[in-house]
Enzyme design. Structure first.
Site, PDB file in Angstrom:
ATOM      1  N   THR A  78       0.359   3.954  -3.082  1.00 61.05           N
ATOM      2  CA  THR A  78      -0.384   5.710  -2.450  1.00 61.05           C
ATOM      3  C   THR A  78       1.000   6.539  -3.398  1.00 61.05           C
ATOM      4  O   THR A  78       0.540   7.676  -3.647  1.00 61.05           O
ATOM      5  CB  THR A  78      -0.156   6.109  -1.211  1.00 61.05           C
ATOM      6  OG1 THR A  78       0.941   6.192  -0.386  1.00 61.05           O
ATOM      7  CG2 THR A  78      -0.945   5.353  -0.030  1.00 61.05           C
ATOM      8  N   LYS A  79       2.255   5.918  -3.524  1.00 63.29           N
ATOM      9  CA  LYS A  79       3.724   6.754  -3.592  1.00 63.29           C
ATOM     10  C   LYS A  79       3.278   6.888  -5.132  1.00 63.29           C
ATOM     11  O   LYS A  79       2.997   7.954  -5.505  1.00 63.29           O
ATOM     12  CB  LYS A  79       4.970   5.981  -3.341  1.00 63.29           C
ATOM     13  CG  LYS A  79       5.210   6.686  -2.509  1.00 63.29           C
ATOM     14  CD  LYS A  79       5.141   7.894  -1.680  1.00 63.29           C
ATOM     15  CE  LYS A  79       6.042   8.825  -0.695  1.00 63.29           C
ATOM     16  NZ  LYS A  79       6.069   9.857  -0.523  1.00 63.29           N
ATOM     17  N   ILE A  92       0.861  -1.892   0.046  1.00 59.25           N
ATOM     18  CA  ILE A  92       0.517   0.247  -0.061  1.00 59.25           C
ATOM     19  C   ILE A  92       0.993   1.050   0.578  1.00 59.25           C
ATOM     20  O   ILE A  92       0.497   2.056  -0.703  1.00 59.25           O
ATOM     21  CB  ILE A  92      -1.304   0.340   1.081  1.00 59.25           C
ATOM     22  CG1 ILE A  92      -1.953  -1.029   0.692  1.00 59.25           C
ATOM     23  CG2 ILE A  92      -1.734   1.513   1.196  1.00 59.25           C
ATOM     24  CD1 ILE A  92      -2.991  -1.151  -0.359  1.00 59.25           C
ATOM     25  N   TYR A  93       1.403   1.034   1.241  1.00 61.34           N
ATOM     26  CA  TYR A  93       2.231   2.366   0.270  1.00 61.34           C
ATOM     27  C   TYR A  93       3.102   2.922  -1.056  1.00 61.34           C
ATOM     28  O   TYR A  93       3.243   4.186  -1.078  1.00 61.34           O
ATOM     29  CB  TYR A  93       3.984   1.750   1.611  1.00 61.34           C
ATOM     30  CG  TYR A  93       5.314   2.721   1.503  1.00 61.34           C
ATOM     31  CD1 TYR A  93       5.256   4.828   1.795  1.00 61.34           C
ATOM     32  CD2 TYR A  93       6.771   2.969   0.725  1.00 61.34           C
ATOM     33  CE1 TYR A  93       6.368   5.369   1.443  1.00 61.34           C
ATOM     34  CE2 TYR A  93       7.643   3.204   0.527  1.00 61.34           C
ATOM     35  CZ  TYR A  93       7.404   4.845   1.258  1.00 61.34           C
ATOM     36  OH  TYR A  93       8.583   5.451   0.604  1.00 61.34           O
ATOM     37  N   ALA A  94       3.842   1.366  -2.157  1.00 62.62           N
ATOM     38  CA  ALA A  94       4.387   2.262  -3.039  1.00 62.62           C
ATOM     39  C   ALA A  94       2.942   2.617  -3.859  1.00 62.62           C
ATOM     40  O   ALA A  94       2.987   2.919  -5.003  1.00 62.62           O
ATOM     41  CB  ALA A  94       4.579   0.718  -3.470  1.00 62.62           C
TER      42      ALA A  94
END
Length: 337
Positions: free
Chosen positions: A156-157, A152-154
């Site tokens: 969102t980026k 999810i981090y990737a």
């Protein structure tokens, strides 16, 4: 002398960039929430060092607070905005994905709105090598397709990259996205591997080594990273340009003044070699706990930095032994070990 608004000035990278720009005589306006994702004291000490410069001032508030953010940008009247604040950490995104959507997506949307209202000369936004996801062709180039994010981090980026392009197209905001590759150095985050390794080495506590050490990263010293960002401030993308006018290997959009740029050390390093550099600098061995690959992780990252070099004349080149020595020297001093 420029007026530069930087989000995340109490963070690892934002602190180093703000200090560099202040030393050059620029006026820097910081914005940071000082959240408790990790040790707030470390963030406060970074800000305290920046406060020693006459050209620095900061607002403590969240990106999600549009009233506070727009007020801070209006008061700063910046020529340039550098957006570094984010909910960071690949592993934490497995535990609390909502925090990433709220800060990275909603917070970045708020910042884009502020940039639109202000009409800045250049908007620079941080992304990550994690957006390359399941890509296996290396070194990663900015023109590679990046649609297979694994956390999810990737995700969102990648969403912020897409939003940045849309705003550049719709509102003519010159925008540069930079993708970071495994940054390390003094004043680093405690949740990052170098910090956790150093902590384990000095405490005689086992350090977790994933995929049994068969991992490769493009370790980038923070000094190289901020020099790259600093130089990119002057590399303002022009556009829109027809496809035929864009040089091979350039990620410049053909419909917007928008570009993506890798900032890495241009070489993959085996994780065990990096650990060895830390051990050498610390003067003691690490107790190693070899583990399986963690969910959402990738076995290797490696940046193609030819576009960065073409745009700025700069190519990061800090050797891991030199970088590890700098980091360990700071760690010893900060923690008194």
């Amino acid at each position: 002398m420029r007026r530069i608004f930087i989000t995340g000035t109490a963070g690892f990278i934002g602190f180093h960039l703000a200090r560099r720009l202040l030393e050059q005589g620029h006026r820097v306006f910081g914005y940071d929430a000082l959240t408790d994702y990790y040790d707030v004291t470390l963030k406060e000490r970074r800000h305290a060092l920046l406060d020693g410069h006459d050209g620095f001032s900061a607002t403590v508030a969240r990106l999600e607070d549009m009233e506070a953010l727009s007020g801070a940008v209006a008061q700063a009247r910046p020529d340039v905005i550098v957006h570094l604040a984010a909910q960071a950490g690949v592993r934490y995104s497995l535990e609390n994905p909502r925090a990433y959507v709220e800060t990275n997506v909603t917070g970045t949307f708020n910042l884009l709105e502020c940039a639109r209202e202000r009409g800045v000369d250049h908007l620079l936004l941080a992304s990550t090598s994690s957006v390359y996801g399941a890509n296996t062709e290396m070194p990663f180039a900015e023109t590679d397709k990046a649609d297979t994010q694994m956390t999810i981090y990737a995700a969102t980026k990648k969403a912020t990259e897409s939003m940045g392009h849309a705003y550049a197209h719709l509102h003519g905001i010159p925008t540069t996205m930079f993708r970071f590759f495994t940054v390390y150095g003094s004043w680093g985050r405690p949740d990052m591997a170098p910090h956790r390794f150093a902590s384990g080495i000095f405490a005689g506590r086992p350090i977790d080594i994933y995929n049994h050490g068969e991992m490769y990263r493009d370790f980038t010293h923070v000094g190289d990273l901020v020099e790259g960002i600093d130089r990119l401030i002057d590399a303002i993308p022009e556009g829109p340009a027809g496809r035929d006018a864009i040089a091979a290997g350039d990620s410049l959009s053909h419909v917007a003044p928008f570009r993506i740029v890798n900032i890495g050390n241009a070489g993959k390093v085996k994780l065990m070699d990096f650990v060895a550099a830390l051990e050498e600098a610390a003067g003691r061995p690490a107790v190693k706990n070899f583990m399986e690959m963690q969910k959402g992780d990738v076995p290797a990252t490696w940046a193609d930095v030819s576009l960065l070099e073409r745009l700025t004349g700069f190519r990061p080149n800090t050797d891991i032994r030199d970088g590890a020595a700098e980091f360990i020297a700071w760690y010893r001093d900060y923690y008194g070990v």
